[in-house]
Design an enzyme around this catalytic site. Structure first.
Site, PDB file in Angstrom:
ATOM      1  N   TYR A   1     -12.220 -10.474   7.827  1.00 58.42           N
ATOM      2  CA  TYR A   1     -11.831  -9.125   8.240  1.00 58.42           C
ATOM      3  C   TYR A   1     -11.515  -9.082   9.741  1.00 58.42           C
ATOM      4  CZ  TYR A   1     -11.855  -4.024   8.596  1.00 58.42           C
ATOM      5  OH  TYR A   1     -11.499  -2.722   8.824  1.00 58.42           O
TER       6      TYR A   1
ATOM      7  N   SER B   1      -6.994  -4.403   4.303  1.00 60.95           N
ATOM      8  CA  SER B   1      -6.905  -3.422   5.373  1.00 60.95           C
ATOM      9  C   SER B   1      -6.670  -4.127   6.709  1.00 60.95           C
ATOM     10  CB  SER B   1      -8.179  -2.569   5.381  1.00 60.95           C
ATOM     11  OG  SER B   1      -8.022  -1.440   6.191  1.00 60.95           O
TER      12      SER B   1
ATOM     13  N   ASP C   1      -2.641   5.300  -1.503  1.00 63.94           N
ATOM     14  CA  ASP C   1      -3.365   4.915  -0.296  1.00 63.94           C
ATOM     15  C   ASP C   1      -2.904   5.807   0.851  1.00 63.94           C
ATOM     16  OD1 ASP C   1      -4.640   3.758   1.846  1.00 63.94           O
ATOM     17  OD2 ASP C   1      -4.162   1.696   1.282  1.00 63.94           O
TER      18      ASP C   1
ATOM     19  N   HIS D   1      -7.036   3.284  -1.051  1.00 65.14           N
ATOM     20  CA  HIS D   1      -7.352   2.181  -0.153  1.00 65.14           C
ATOM     21  C   HIS D   1      -8.417   1.251  -0.732  1.00 65.14           C
ATOM     22  CE1 HIS D   1      -6.829   0.304   3.703  1.00 65.14           C
ATOM     23  NE2 HIS D   1      -8.121   0.340   3.956  1.00 65.14           N
TER      24      HIS D   1
END
Length: 713
Positions: A488, A568, A650, A685
């Site tokens: 991430y 993301s 999203d 999302h």
């Protein structure tokens, strides 16, 4: 947030259709020598950024028009056919389903005389909220979100139970949207109340001490057609009294002079003080205000500067206990007497230590400090004066979550899990420091057959990075293991071990699952975060590539067998990996990714991320954003197999990022690897997805990987 491939060689010239301003409908397909892609029209859009001209030929994909809907339908059909053709996919879905089918419980929490918890019998679309009268009472269903819709896409987004346990407030979101509508239920009867709160986003209502109503933050109703794409500014804090319409809610605080300020609320345990968190986008720093509810006092800016993070823990009358990273990047606990709020009067209760503090709660009139050592959870108990009492013995190396307890009780419940251990609920007696299993699931696999170990590797600049590597016992380090690298790296979010049943299916296939704790997260405090934000973002990418190189050097895998996946902000990382180091990977999966770094701030809540990324609207930020922005750095070359993933609802990272990126990548691919765009219907999302949708997605991910890493046909 204060909220986780091979298209074949183009031997002929790719068709490029130039659209007029109304965007002429594209042809059905673009021909390559072996594969037919859905065609994507282009236009002549060019933007000028401080003298640099940047073409944006797929700008038309940012709007929800009939032409875009037709393009989406064709891309979705193309990807669906590709995934359905992978022979191992159906077997994977079946096995993931069986692994997913175990009883799941949340740690219980108490309100009044009632005990509440969530339960899922295994494959229910959404978790069900239960209530029972005390620890020995019989449980009954209080709220079953599976009845909200036939397909499970209307989800329970959050709950807030009144202090007396008699009223439940709950939020509902549709198709994965961040928008929530809140409703109220009588706990004793299960009957709904008439109260409804609409246009709530990024806010959880909190009850006043008398349980007469809730404080919450909301936005104005969006203009027609802009609910999923319009920008979200000017959040306001309100008080809603039960039994009254929302139109009569009392405005507590707003700042029209700061449209980018957001508000979160808390109420002290004694009920006297309303705590107001004032945020600016996703900046990890915040302001802290309060209001004396006993005397209906004004809103007081206790900590008015945006200079650090401040989190209210509890209070002894006018003395507030605060967790902060001011002058302590790994956090400390301070006491502020609101009668003498100047910094010279602050008292440090628990000083900054060698390891970061992830969170603090007050149970049993003591501090429960949840810390991290190399991204693995620790629990420590301190008294009110900050004296260390004990370390809580944990059941392994993993993650503690959902700590629930009361200020006046020694009983604390928490969940613990790892990459190979499914969540179990434990009960801690703070008086004896003993931990016992409260609820443990029966599983369709044996965790003892797997290993999850932590290693450390050097980054490009020599920084020591931890990484968890999980797999079946007995694998050979011969470079032939299919490996999935997940990361991430942003927003001060710590990636700690969490269980996903689907990764067991991956490991059963001989796969390795590796998760590095790269910079940009919060695993080592605020300094670790800042080392991966704004102009330092390249550190995040380099840390990820160093993890891949370590796995290759140590014999776990090789580039042709290495897949990369992120969601993301992690999707941004995948986009950078594709454009900067395509040689390292055999397959890459950018999911709901921020891929257009020049325009992300122009949609929904994207403006809020400028504190993390910067903004291309600023001359000082544009050069480094343009240098790494995945969309603008694609070019005609050989790319690894790529599955771009998004969802049509999203409204956080709007789908156009993925649409434009996939269209460009399909046009630029010069190799034999596929580039497909997987579009989830009636999803957002990620939050609130029904179980069946999660299982299908996991099956698609691992089937795509196995096929394109050469493990199946």
């Amino acid at each position: 947030m204060k909220g986780q491939f091979s298209a074949l060689l183009l031997s002929t010239v790719l068709l490029t259709l130039t659209a007029c301003q109304q965007h002429a409908q594209p042809a059905n397909t673009v021909a390559t020598n072996k594969r037919l892609y859905p065609a994507t029209a282009t236009d002549n859009q060019v933007d000028n950024y401080f003298g640099t001209k940047v073409a944006d030929p797929y700008r038309w994909l940012e709007k929800d028009t009939p032409a875009v809907q037709q393009w989406v339908a064709k891309q979705k059909a193309y990807a669906d056919r590709y995934l359905a053709s992978i022979k191992v996919r159906s077997d994977l879905e079946s096995r993931i389903t069986s692994l997913w089918n175990f009883e799941k419980f949340s740690p219980p929490f108490f309100k009044g005389s009632n005990l509440f918890y969530f339960r899922n019998d295994g494959l229910q679309s959404q978790d069900v909220l239960y209530v029972q009268d005390g620890p020995k009472g019989s449980a009954r269903v209080l709220l079953d979100p599976n009845r909200f819709s036939d397909d499970g896409t209307v989800a329970l987004s959050a709950t807030a139970v009144a202090h007396n346990g008699k009223t439940l407030a709950y939020g509902v979101s549709q198709s994965g949207s961040d928008w929530q509508q809140w409703q109220f239920v009588n706990v004793a009867t299960g009957k709904p109340l008439k109260d409804q709160l609409k246009w709530i986003k990024f806010s959880t209502p909190v009850w006043d001490k008398n349980d007469k109503g809730v404080f919450y933050a909301r936005y104005n109703k969006p203009k027609p057609g802009q609910a999923l794409t319009g920008t979200n500014y000017n959040q306001k804090l309100y008080y809603h009294r039960l039994g009254t319409p929302q139109s009569q809610d009392r405005l507590i605080y707003q700042r029209p002079d700061h449209k980018d300020w957001g508000f979160g609320a808390d109420v002290s345990d004694d009920g006297r003080y309303l705590i107001i968190y004032v945020s600016k986008g996703t900046d990890s720093r915040n302001r802290l205000f309060y209001k004396d509810l006993k005397y209906n006092g004004p809103v007081v800016p206790l900590l008015p500067k945006l200079e650090a993070s401040y989190s209210f823990i509890g209070n002894d009358g006018p003395v507030f206990y605060i967790q902060t990273n001011l002058d302590a990047p790994r956090s400390r606990i301070i006491a502020i007497d609101i009668r003498k709020p100047a910094k010279r009067y602050w008292q440090t209760v628990i000083p900054e230590g060698d390891n970061p503090i992830a969170g603090v709660s007050m149970f049993n009139h003591q501090f429960m400090v949840r810390g991290m050592k190399d991204a693995l959870s620790q629990l420590k108990i301190y008294d009110r004066k900050g004296r260390f009492l004990s370390s809580v013995p944990l059941p392994g190396k993993g993650t503690v979550s959902s700590l629930n307890g009361r200020i006046n009780s020694p009983d604390v419940y928490f969940s613990f899990s790892s990459y190979i251990q499914a969540p179990s609920v434990y009960k801690l007696d703070m008086n004896t420091n003993k931990v016992a299993v409260y609820r443990q699931p029966t599983l369709a696999y044996d965790p003892k057959d797997y290993v999850s170990e932590q290693v450390f590797y050097p980054a490009k600049d020599g920084t020591r990075i931890p990484m968890m590597i999980s797999h079946k016992k007995g694998i050979k380090l011969d470079g032939n293991n299919p490996t999935l690298l997940y990361a991430y790296g942003g927003f001060n979010i710590s990636i700690t071990p969490r269980f996903n049943p689907a990764t067991i299916a991956w490991m059963e296939q001989g796969g390795i699952y590796a998760v590095p704790n790269i910079r940009g997260g919060g695993e080592y405090g605020e300094a670790w975060h800042q080392a991966g934000m704004k102009a330092n973002k390249q550190n995040v990418f380099d840390d990820f590539y160093a993890a891949a190189e370590y796995l290759i050097e140590m014999g776990y895998t090789r580039p042709a067998k290495l897949g990369a996946y992120g969601r993301s902000n992690g999707g941004l990382l995948m986009g950078a990996a594709l454009t900067q180091r395509p040689d390292l990977f055999g397959a890459v999966l950018p999911a709901v990714g921020v891929l257009d770094m020049l325009r992300f701030q122009k949609f929904t809540i994207g403006w809020a991320w400028t504190s993390e990324y910067g903004s291309a609207d600023n001359a000082s930020d544009f050069p480094y954003l343009y240098a790494y922005s995945p969309l603008q750095n694609l070019k005609k070359r050989v790319y690894p197999a790529t599955m771009v993933m998004t969802a049509d609802h999203d409204d956080r990272v709007v789908p156009y990022h993925s649409y434009k990126f996939a269209a460009t990548l399909q046009a630029d691919q010069q190799g034999n690897a596929p580039v497909i765009l997987r579009i989830e219907h009636k999803a957002g999302h990620g939050a609130g997805k029904p179980t069946s949708m999660k299982i299908r997605e996991a099956a698609d991910i691992f089937a795509f990987l196995l096929k394109n890493l050469g493990e199946t046909h």
